[in-house]
Scaffold this active site. Structure first.
Site, PDB file in Angstrom:
ATOM      1  N   CYS A 106      16.530-128.432  64.023  1.00  0.00           N
ATOM      2  CA  CYS A 106      16.695-127.517  62.898  1.00  0.00           C
ATOM      3  C   CYS A 106      15.331-126.951  62.500  1.00  0.00           C
ATOM      4  O   CYS A 106      14.633-127.557  61.688  1.00  0.00           O
ATOM      5  CB  CYS A 106      17.327-128.283  61.744  1.00  0.00           C
ATOM      6  N   ILE A 107      14.931-125.859  63.120  1.00  0.00           N
ATOM      7  CA  ILE A 107      13.702-125.182  62.709  1.00  0.00           C
ATOM      8  C   ILE A 107      14.021-123.702  62.553  1.00  0.00           C
ATOM      9  O   ILE A 107      14.997-123.217  63.125  1.00  0.00           O
ATOM     10  CB  ILE A 107      12.530-125.380  63.716  1.00  0.00           C
TER      11      ILE A 107
END
Lengths: 182, 254
Positions: A106-107
């Site tokens: 999750c970036i």
């Protein structure tokens, strides 16, 4: 440009009409990465028949909690790539503030375009079609080097990173040892 | 590490729902439609007298409207479509546009755009425009702009040009967004390059200046009086008109 010959199909054909340009772009990216991969990364299609699934190996960056680890991951590209970004999932458990417990990364660069329904980072680089697999891999390396607890995916890891760094380093070390089969 | 603690299922649901909404829109309307009478707009606003009066005015100057899908790309797609169409018919414009496009790849890379992905969009745009000018027909143009992959590639390139112009003329544009974005690059990364961000006045001005292909915007909203017309850039004499209704652009024909 023969790959663009598919005509507009309003229902059902929505996906196939786009896959041609995605495939062409992925092949170019693969060639580019093959010749100029960033340090500490190997990436390429998992099989010759399907350019939309890539296997990735990422080395834990030097001086980071994940140093010496080698982390396998899977990149899954949508048929409208590069308009939408791929998804990335580590195939081994990786205790990290920005990685869900299921392995999904999750970036910001991996978020779909436009307004972010998840309300994560607002200052970081977002996905756009001029980004590339290389940019994603570089972002993942910097994510390993510098976790960002502000936009956490794994709440336990975020808390531990903030409140008990020594324990966090032990957990990271466990993940490293697991990838090395120790 | 319980399933409840993992917020992903909720996030995925939100994303899945947004996906579904865009697919519903996609299935309902082509990316670029065939022209239809401007009068047809009236049926959308039977309860709204402000709009109806303006559309009545509109029918006096314009006969046809070509709808463009409302997917956040409508301005860029409408602009690219009218540009392709105009280049085919106007040799002087064509020469000017190609001369400009000869310089834009190096220019964008110099402004910091990643070269190999930018080149892909640049080459596709130039090649497609050339093909259309050399041997394209109305049908092939409609096919090009209604092919998702191709049409969106063209949209990405005009977004890149918009981004380039905004960053090159940052001194002129930054004051309009200062305080909201730390610099023009951040504005472009967030408001121009993501593929579903709509264009606002700044983006429109930048793109029309970049390609020296001006346009007239005809505003229709619920306020009193006739439609408001705006020529961009100021003082130019455009051959193409776009209809603007809050949040959406379509193409207008005399």
């Amino acid at each position: 440009m023969s790959s663009y010959k598919t005509t507009y199909l309003p229902v059902g054909g929505y996906k196939t009409a786009m896959a041609g340009s995605a495939l062409r772009r992925l092949m170019t990216e693969y060639r580019e990465l093959f010749n100029n991969a960033p340090h500490g990364v190997v990436a390429g299609p998992a099989s010759e028949d399907n350019f939309f699934e890539w296997d990735v190996l990422i080395q834990g960056p030097e001086g980071s909690p994940y140093e010496f680890g080698v982390f396998p991951a899977r990149l899954s590209f949508p048929t409208d790539y590069p308009l939408s970004p791929p998804k990335m999932r580590f195939s081994v458990p990786l205790f990290h503030p920005n990685v869900y417990t299921c392995g999904k990364v999750c970036i910001s660069i991996l978020h779909p375009p436009g307004d972010d329904p998840l309300g994560y980072e607002h200052s970081s680089e977002r996905w756009s079609p001029v980004q590339s697999v290389e940019k994603i891999l570089l972002s993942v390396i910097s994510m390993l080097a510098e976790p960002n607890p502000e936009s956490g995916a794994n709440v336990d890891a975020c808390k531990m990173w903030r409140d008990n760094r020594a324990q966090f380093l032990k957990e990271a070390d466990k993940a490293v040892r697991r990838t090395l089969g120790l | 590490m319980t399933a409840e603690a993992d917020p992903m299922s909720h996030d995925d649901n939100v994303i899945a729902q947004m996906d579904q909404i865009s697919k519903d829109i996609a299935n309902k309307s082509p990316l670029v439609s065939e022209p239809e009478p401007v009068e047809n707009l009236k049926s959308e606003y039977t309860q709204n007298h402000g709009f109806l009066a303006k559309i009545e005015h509109l029918t006096k100057s314009y006969s046809k409207i070509r709808r463009v899908r409302g997917d956040g790309n409508c301005f860029y797609r409408a602009y690219a479509y009218t540009l392709f169409d105009a280049c085919k018919r106007d040799a002087a414009l064509r020469d000017r546009v190609f001369k400009k496009l000869d310089t834009t790849l190096a220019w964008l890379v110099q402004l910091g755009m990643p070269s190999f992905t930018t080149e892909d969009f640049h080459d596709t745009f130039v090649e497609t425009l050339k093909n259309h000018c050399d041997s394209g027909t109305y049908d092939s143009l409609m096919e090009t702009f209604n092919n998702d992959g191709m049409s969106n590639y063209l949209v990405v390139y005009v977004r890149l040009l918009t981004s380039g112009q905004l960053q090159q003329d940052s001194d002129e544009y930054l004051p309009f967004v200062e305080g909201l974005y730390k610099d023009m690059k951040e504005f472009c990364d967030k408001e121009v390059m993501p593929v579903d961000r709509e264009a606002d006045h700044l983006q429109i001005k930048a793109l029309t200046e970049c390609l020296s292909f001006p346009l007239k915007l005809v505003y229709v909203d619920r306020s009193e009086g006739g439609p408001t017309e705006l020529v961009i850039p100021d003082g130019s004499s455009p051959d193409v008109s776009l209809l603007y209704r809050p949040g959406h652009y379509d193409i207008l024909y005399d």
